[in-house]
Write an enzyme that holds these catalytic residues in place. Structure first.
Site, mmCIF file in Angstrom:
data_model
loop_
_atom_site.group_PDB
_atom_site.id
_atom_site.type_symbol
_atom_site.label_atom_id
_atom_site.label_comp_id
_atom_site.label_asym_id
_atom_site.label_seq_id
_atom_site.Cartn_x
_atom_site.Cartn_y
_atom_site.Cartn_z
ATOM 1 N N LYS A 56 29.607 19.321 50.079
ATOM 2 C CA LYS A 56 29.286 20.578 50.471
ATOM 3 C C LYS A 56 28.056 20.759 51.170
ATOM 4 C CE LYS A 56 30.339 25.533 49.343
ATOM 5 N NZ LYS A 56 30.684 26.339 48.531
ATOM 6 N N GLU A 105 40.134 36.576 38.907
ATOM 7 C CA GLU A 105 39.861 38.170 38.687
ATOM 8 C C GLU A 105 40.787 38.692 37.679
ATOM 9 O OE1 GLU A 105 39.703 36.834 41.621
ATOM 10 O OE2 GLU A 105 37.800 36.909 42.453
ATOM 11 N N ARG A 159 42.390 42.435 43.434
ATOM 12 C CA ARG A 159 42.898 41.121 42.931
ATOM 13 C C ARG A 159 43.342 41.210 41.298
ATOM 14 N NH1 ARG A 159 43.344 35.732 44.727
ATOM 15 N NH2 ARG A 159 43.501 36.940 46.738
HETATM 16 C C1 LIG Z 1 39.739 36.656 45.351
HETATM 17 C C2 LIG Z 1 38.479 36.132 45.929
HETATM 18 N N1 LIG Z 1 37.471 36.155 44.776
HETATM 19 C C3 LIG Z 1 36.228 35.516 45.135
HETATM 20 C C4 LIG Z 1 35.885 35.247 46.613
HETATM 21 C C5 LIG Z 1 34.422 34.952 46.845
HETATM 22 N N2 LIG Z 1 34.414 33.566 47.376
HETATM 23 C C6 LIG Z 1 34.291 32.957 48.758
HETATM 24 S S1 LIG Z 1 34.467 31.598 48.827
HETATM 25 C C7 LIG Z 1 34.211 31.102 47.075
HETATM 26 C C8 LIG Z 1 34.042 29.763 46.840
HETATM 27 C C9 LIG Z 1 35.238 28.963 47.194
HETATM 28 O O1 LIG Z 1 34.953 27.669 46.690
HETATM 29 P P1 LIG Z 1 35.998 26.504 47.407
HETATM 30 O O2 LIG Z 1 37.622 27.224 47.629
HETATM 31 O O3 LIG Z 1 35.807 25.659 46.619
HETATM 32 O O4 LIG Z 1 35.291 26.596 48.930
HETATM 33 P P2 LIG Z 1 34.089 25.699 49.315
HETATM 34 O O5 LIG Z 1 33.198 26.723 49.561
HETATM 35 O O6 LIG Z 1 33.506 24.882 48.152
HETATM 36 O O7 LIG Z 1 34.353 25.050 50.626
HETATM 37 C C10 LIG Z 1 34.200 32.312 46.457
HETATM 38 C C11 LIG Z 1 34.441 32.432 45.045
HETATM 39 C C12 LIG Z 1 36.909 35.166 47.496
HETATM 40 N N3 LIG Z 1 36.525 35.048 48.747
HETATM 41 N N4 LIG Z 1 38.049 35.720 47.101
HETATM 42 MG MG LIG Z 2 34.673 23.856 46.906
#
Ligand SMILES: Cc1ncc(C[n+]2csc(CCOP(=O)(O)OP(=O)(O)O)c2C)c(N)n1
Ligand SMILES: [Mg+2]
Ligand SMILES: CC(=O)[C@@H](O)[C@H](O)COP(=O)(O)O
Length: 629
Positions: free
Chosen positions: A280, A366, A394
């Site tokens: 990342k 959630e 959620r």
């Molecule tokens: C239901 C929900 N909860 C929390 C979030 C906030 N959120 C956005 S991106 C993220 C992390 C995502 O991690 P990953 O899927 O590993 O993607 P990366 O950013 O590492 O590429 C979170 C918690 C969201 N978008 N949707």
């Molecule tokens: Mg990730």
């Protein structure tokens, strides 16, 4: 092939690995430069440059469907699909959306923003494809964080059961926003380093096949050996047991390796789980070093990696919350903080450092966060579930079924309550009053400023039963922070007395109402201004006193008008038999509010000082007409 020439994915179909690597370098430079001005989700996108290039080289979007889970990492997808020239408007009013947007491009087959929806959408698309006898690939790109989301696992289970031809690309960078959590994450950790398994499997098969005559029989035996080897050498057995062909771990920055594996996946029947390991923030040292901060960053200085902070102003609500939680937890050891994967965003990192055993980041979960809070409460703890308004959607059944129905002492600290700016439609926190106020037992409150927010949080933690304390995204008003003090439940604050009209304002709208009153005073109009800090229960005593004076009412909330605070006031007057009372409700109309600044969003929906002034005058005019009649 240069990046500036690319208007469509068709142009990269014949690119060599070297050309793809050249494009990757150009794309990284482009992203780093553009986002230094606009801000955005830099680290997630820097991690999927090669992955996106290879996807668009080997698959034929939009015939083949490429779905981006969360969708915050779809900037390269947008660059390759003809939107490079729009990046100066990223996440801005009427500009490029920060997530996939069907109205922007036929290549944006599925809109995301909330996490963990991609696999369910892919399954629906696969069923439709197969029912119609059509033939195209469906690829869902889902991060290791999003994979911890419950609905992703529900879909993973169903896809494996139905054996649908779907390619699931698990983009594993070991990070959610913060370091990822969970047993699945730990399992992935073993797989990431299981390079030797992939080598061993191929080597053993090669050696067995070389044995003359008995090679065949032995090969079948070896199949069982290989399977047991899998267990021994750690493999995607979790996924294989769910019915997937596991391919991985794959270097997500090696275009040749990605191509080889995607070609293999395309040849494979049934669901495939491609475990792609990425970094990342790759290619920009500050983002590589701290992908939490750079997950969603504002504008910055490229050379130094220094974030360009806005002019020093009032404290950010998330910091006020984090500090208040520390102070409260120092007084009450029953207080436990829970966040579903938003520890940085919720301002709870300092709390986590101070009280590591009373802080739980449960991952993107959630539903689990809410019900786990209930479990803490039944055992006498004081859980504070810190959760964005939009993400609380959620966990709604859990709020009803587990928390309010059992009347448990759970405090929902509802963050990002109101319009949120650049994230736009999918993230606006404008429905929670509606979906909570209909529930028995719960008390809902929102302070007019950061000091009152603290006092309401303090009050909530002294109450029996479920509470919801709302607070907005962004900075406070800049008022002094005093000692905690209890606020009597169901009492509003009469800020200004006047005549004819009473403005009942919620949260940040109080500041707008006070400004409107200043403007109206220049024209001799002096409406009451009330800080309606309890949304449930209403201050029925004050409402009756004001109504009995024959006042007209203007309610102002940064929430959907339907089922919002204003509706609660209307319902109250109706139930109390005030048949001729006038209530004008200001709030968000029946639309989804797109990305832009909060100020632009407020202007779009009429949450402005000018519009409050206008409606107070209108109510006065109606008053005069009634008097003349
Ligand atoms: C239901 C929900 N909860 C929390 C979030 C906030 N959120 C956005 S991106 C993220 C992390 C995502 O991690 P990953 O899927 O590993 O993607 P990366 O950013 O590492 O590429 C979170 C918690 C969201 N978008 N949707
Ligand atoms: Mg990730
Ligand atoms: C993509 C996503 O859902 C999160 O990164 C979200 O954008 C965070 O919002 P805040 O910036 O308000 O913390």
């Amino acid at each position: 092939m240069r990046l500036k020439d690319i208007k469509s994915p068709a142009q990269i179909k014949n690119c060599s690995p070297a050309q793809l690597n050249q494009l990757a370098a150009e794309i990284r430079q482009f992203l780093i430069e553009k986002l230094s001005k606009t801000g955005g989700h830099l680290a997630p996108n820097l991690g999927v440059v090669e992955l996106t290039l290879v996807l668009h080289k080997l698959f034929d979007s939009p015939k083949d469907k490429i779905i981006w889970d969360v969708g915050h990492q779809a900037y390269i997808h947008k660059i390759l699909t003809g939107r490079m020239d729009k990046f100066d408007t990223l996440r801005q009013y009427k500009g490029l959306c920060g997530f996939p947007k069907r109205s922007e491009s036929e290549h944006d087959i599925w809109e995301t923003g909330h996490s963990s929806t991609s696999l369910s959408a892919a399954m629906g698309m696969a069923i439709a494809r197969d029912l119609r006898g059509l033939d195209y690939y469906i690829v869902a790109v889902i991060g290791d964080g999003a994979m911890t989301g419950g609905m992703a696992l529900e879909a993973l289970n169903h896809i494996g059961h139905e054996q649908k031809d779907i390619i699931v690309v698990l983009n594993d960078n070991e990070m959610s926003i913060s370091p990822n959590v969970g047993a699945l994450h730990n399992h992935l950790g073993k797989l990431r380093t299981a390079k030797h398994y992939k080598w061993a499997k191929e080597e053993i098969e090669y050696l067995i096949k070389k044995i003359p005559a008995i090679g065949g029989t032995l090969a079948r035996t070896a199949e069982r050996v290989k399977d047991s080897l899998k267990y021994l050498l750690v493999s995607g057995i979790f996924f294989e047991e769910l019915g997937y062909t596991y391919l991985g771990p794959i270097d997500g920055h090696n275009v040749s390796e990605l191509e080889t594996c995607f070609r293999q996946a395309k040849r494979t029947k049934g669901p495939v789980l491609m475990h792609v390991v990425t970094k990342k923030g790759k290619g920009y040292a500050p983002a590589e070093a701290d992908s939490d901060t750079w997950h969603g960053a504002g504008p910055y200085k490229i050379e130094s990696g220094e974030l360009i902070k806005p002019v020093e102003g009032p404290p950010n609500y998330k910091d006020v919350f984090g500090q208040a939680m520390i102070e409260l937890a120092e007084r009450d050891e029953r207080i436990v903080a829970i966040t579903p994967a938003m520890s940085s965003g919720s301002g709870l990192n300092p709390f986590a450092e101070r009280f590591p055993d009373r802080f739980y980041d449960v991952g993107i979960a959630e539903q689990h966060a809410v019900t786990m809070s209930g479990g803490l409460a039944v055992e006498g703890m004081k859980p504070v579930c810190a959760i964005y308004s939009t993400f609380l959607q959620r966990g709604y059944d859990q709020v009803i079924h587990d928390i309010v129905r059992q009347n448990l002492d759970v405090c929902l600290a509802i963050d990002r309550a109101g319009l949120v700016g650049g994230d736009g439609e999918t993230h606006q926190g404008v429905y929670d009053i509606g979906y909570l106020r209909m529930l028995p037992n719960i008390k809902i409150m929102m302070g007019k400023d950061e000091n009152e927010f603290r006092n309401l949080l303090y009050t909530a933690l002294h109450l029996k039963g479920p509470t919801a304390v709302r607070f907005p995204r962004g900075n406070g008003v800049g008022v002094p922070i005093g000692e905690f003090k209890l606020i009597e439940v169901g009492t509003w604050e009469m800020l200004e007395k006047g005549h004819h009209v009473a403005i009942l304002a919620v949260g940040p709208m109080v500041q707008l109402a006070l400004k409107a009153r200043d403007q109206l005073a220049k024209e001799g109009l002096k409406p009451y201004v009330v800080n309606a800090r309890f949304i449930k229960p209403l201050d029925e005593k004050m409402l009756k006193e004001l109504a009995d004076q024959g006042l007209k009412f203007l309610t102002v909330e940064e929430h959907a008008v339907s089922c919002g605070f204003g509706s609660a006031v209307l319902e109250f007057f109706n139930e109390q038999g005030y048949e001729h009372i006038t209530v004008k409700r200001l709030g968000i109309p029946d639309v989804f509010v797109e990305h832009g600044s909060v100020a632009e969003q407020r202007r779009e929906v009429g949450l402005t000082v000018e519009n409050i002034v206008h409606h107070v005058k209108q109510l006065h005019l109606r008053e005069r007409k009634v008097q003349r009649a």
